[in-house]
Design an enzyme around this catalytic site. Structure first.
Site, short mmCIF file in Angstrom:
data_model
loop_
_atom_site.label_atom_id
_atom_site.label_comp_id
_atom_site.label_asym_id
_atom_site.label_seq_id
_atom_site.Cartn_x
_atom_site.Cartn_y
_atom_site.Cartn_z
N HIS A 134 -0.65 14.43 -37.86
CA HIS A 134 0.25 13.97 -36.80
C HIS A 134 0.41 15.10 -35.77
O HIS A 134 0.29 16.26 -36.11
CB HIS A 134 1.60 13.66 -37.47
CG HIS A 134 2.61 13.03 -36.61
ND1 HIS A 134 3.39 13.74 -35.73
CD2 HIS A 134 2.99 11.73 -36.49
CE1 HIS A 134 4.22 12.90 -35.11
NE2 HIS A 134 4.00 11.68 -35.56
N ASP A 211 3.30 18.87 -44.82
CA ASP A 211 4.09 17.91 -44.04
C ASP A 211 4.29 16.68 -44.91
O ASP A 211 3.36 15.90 -45.12
CB ASP A 211 3.33 17.58 -42.75
CG ASP A 211 3.97 16.43 -41.97
OD1 ASP A 211 4.99 15.87 -42.44
OD2 ASP A 211 3.45 16.09 -40.89
N GLN A 214 5.58 11.48 -44.57
CA GLN A 214 5.17 10.14 -45.02
C GLN A 214 5.07 10.03 -46.54
O GLN A 214 4.77 8.95 -47.05
CB GLN A 214 3.81 9.79 -44.38
CG GLN A 214 3.84 9.68 -42.87
CD GLN A 214 4.73 8.54 -42.37
OE1 GLN A 214 4.96 7.57 -43.09
NE2 GLN A 214 5.22 8.66 -41.15
N LYS A 237 13.03 8.71 -42.32
CA LYS A 237 11.90 7.98 -42.90
C LYS A 237 12.14 7.65 -44.37
O LYS A 237 11.29 7.03 -45.01
CB LYS A 237 10.61 8.78 -42.74
CG LYS A 237 10.15 8.95 -41.29
CD LYS A 237 8.84 9.67 -41.21
CE LYS A 237 8.50 10.07 -39.77
NZ LYS A 237 8.25 8.94 -38.89
N CYS A 375 0.65 8.98 -32.61
CA CYS A 375 0.77 10.44 -32.48
C CYS A 375 -0.36 11.16 -33.22
O CYS A 375 -0.14 12.23 -33.80
CB CYS A 375 2.13 10.93 -32.96
SG CYS A 375 3.51 10.33 -31.97
#
Length: 417
Positions: A134, A211, A214, A237, A375
């Site tokens: 991303h 990261d 997600q 999220k 993105c």
């Protein structure tokens, strides 16, 4: 196998029906059509338990934290620090001091990209990210490399949508100062083999940033088992409010880093000539923190735990397999990363049609999906496409919603032909 999936999904029907009652927004209608919310990779909906916790904080406790002597400030401070402990337990961090509250994953990455690189990145060094990442886990490292005259390198993807770990191993060298990769691709849903990435990097004493924006809503996260050096995720999220996020970092590394934002609780002493900084985690929490957001994040974690993360993983996996099977039955559909090792994120294009047109027409059926580049413009350039339609699932989605989505998508394709 298909029958097994169907039977298991049917057996969970009542449980999902009960869960959905916790999310008031799922009952709204769009143009008199039931809402089908398949944009969970962008942000998730919030259960009543989270909404109540945030409202209760502002109705009964709202105050600034850490330095007030009155009881509301003390109560707010207690709630804020209890939330930090809950987050630490959620990802199995060693200490609450390793949890830094941020505005979200993006701010967490920017924090490390600046503070780590200011100290450890020099001209000629290298940072490794991946072609899947991303923009939030791409641009901060790109800017750090430009600032320090270092080089940004990329783990290439295989045709399957997975990272090429053989190429990754070849990229590692004595010049590599940090590896920063996503745990789960927001565009393709693929689950990256971060265990191997961390192991290969640590063999060369290279720290690894993960990261987890997600992955945190879908997978069990155990930072001790992973042995990652940094892990970041966003509250919104994973059913918490927007504007709150987490940066986990190993204490011994965080203690070495210098802050990149200044003011408020992050100082220890301030003089006309110099300033000393507070201890962890406060030296990275400049200004007034988002206390209400932290309270909401703690409520979201407690809600997830109350459902059982093993159940969430199993149900979402079953729903993913069901959705994948149904999407693969549609002609004129290019489904990216059509593999098993992924979460319920489906990125696709209808042949010869723009993703935007598909998304707008699905909206007319009350179905919320995401369109565009998500993105990940470098990934789109790599795949030589303008963008995709992305449908992303959560545990509150149902088989009936998937069926309606599939039938609506068929109608959209028919309209566009």
């Amino acid at each position: 196998m298909n029958e097994h999936i169907n039977n298991k999904l049917v057996s969970y029907k009542d449980k999902i029906k009960a869960i959905r009652k916790d999310f008031p927004i799922l009952d709204i209608r769009l143009d008199n059509k039931p809402l089908v919310y398949f944009d969970n990779a962008a942000t998730t909906q919030k259960p009543q338990q989270v909404l109540n916790a945030v409202a209760d904080y502002y109705n009964t406790t709202n105050s600034n934290v850490h330095r007030g002597v009155h009881r509301l400030s003390n109560q707010a401070t207690t709630l804020f620090e209890e939330a930090r402990k809950t987050v630490a337990e959620f990802i199995n961090a060693g200490e609450a001091e390793e949890i830094i509250f941020t505005r979200g994953t993006t701010e967490s990455i920017n924090l490390v990209a600046w503070s780590f690189c200011e100290l450890f990145l020099n001209q000629g060094d290298e940072i490794i990210v991946s072609e899947l990442d991303h923009h939030s886990n791409f641009v901060p490292w790109q800017m750090a490399c430009k600032r320090k005259k270092a080089t940004l390198k990329f783990i290439p993807i295989l045709p399957s949508g997975q990272l090429d770990l053989n190429k990754f191993e070849e990229l590692l060298s004595e010049k590599t100062k940090i590896v920063a990769v996503g745990h789960v691709s927001n565009t393709l849903g693929t689950i990256n083999d971060i265990e191997s990435i961390i192991e290969l990097s640590h063999r060369r004493n290279i720290p690894v940033f993960i990261d987890g924006a997600q992955s945190a809503p879908h997978l069990k996260i155990d930072v001790k088992r992973l042995d990652c050096d940094f892990y970041a995720f966003s509250g919104h999220k994973m059913y918490a409010p927007m504007g709150i996020g987490v940066l986990y970092g190993k204490k011994e590394i965080l203690q070495k880093l210098i802050p990149y934002q200044f003011g408020g609780e992050m100082v220890e002493t301030v003089g006309f000539d110099d300033t000393t900084f507070n201890q962890l985690p406060y030296k990275f929490e400049a200004g007034t923190p988002n206390v209400g957001g932290a309270v909401g994040l703690e409520a979201a974690i407690k809600y997830i735990n109350s459902i059982d993360r093993d159940f969430i993983f199993e149900y979402e996996n079953l729903l993913k397999d069901y959705t994948s099977r149904r999407l693969n039955q549609i002609e004129d559909l290019d489904l990216l990363a059509n593999i098993e090792n992924k979460v319920g994120v489906f990125s696709f294009n209808v042949k010869n049609q723009h993703n935007y047109d598909v998304g707008v027409l699905l909206d007319n059926f009350g179905i919320c999906v995401r369109t565009g580049t998500h993105c990940t413009q470098p990934l789109m350039q790599k795949l030589n496409i303008l963008g995709t339609v992305r449908a992303s699932l959560s545990f509150y989605n149902t088989v009936e919603e998937v069926d309606f989505f599939i039938e609506s998508l068929k109608k959209v394709i028919s309209i566009l032909k």
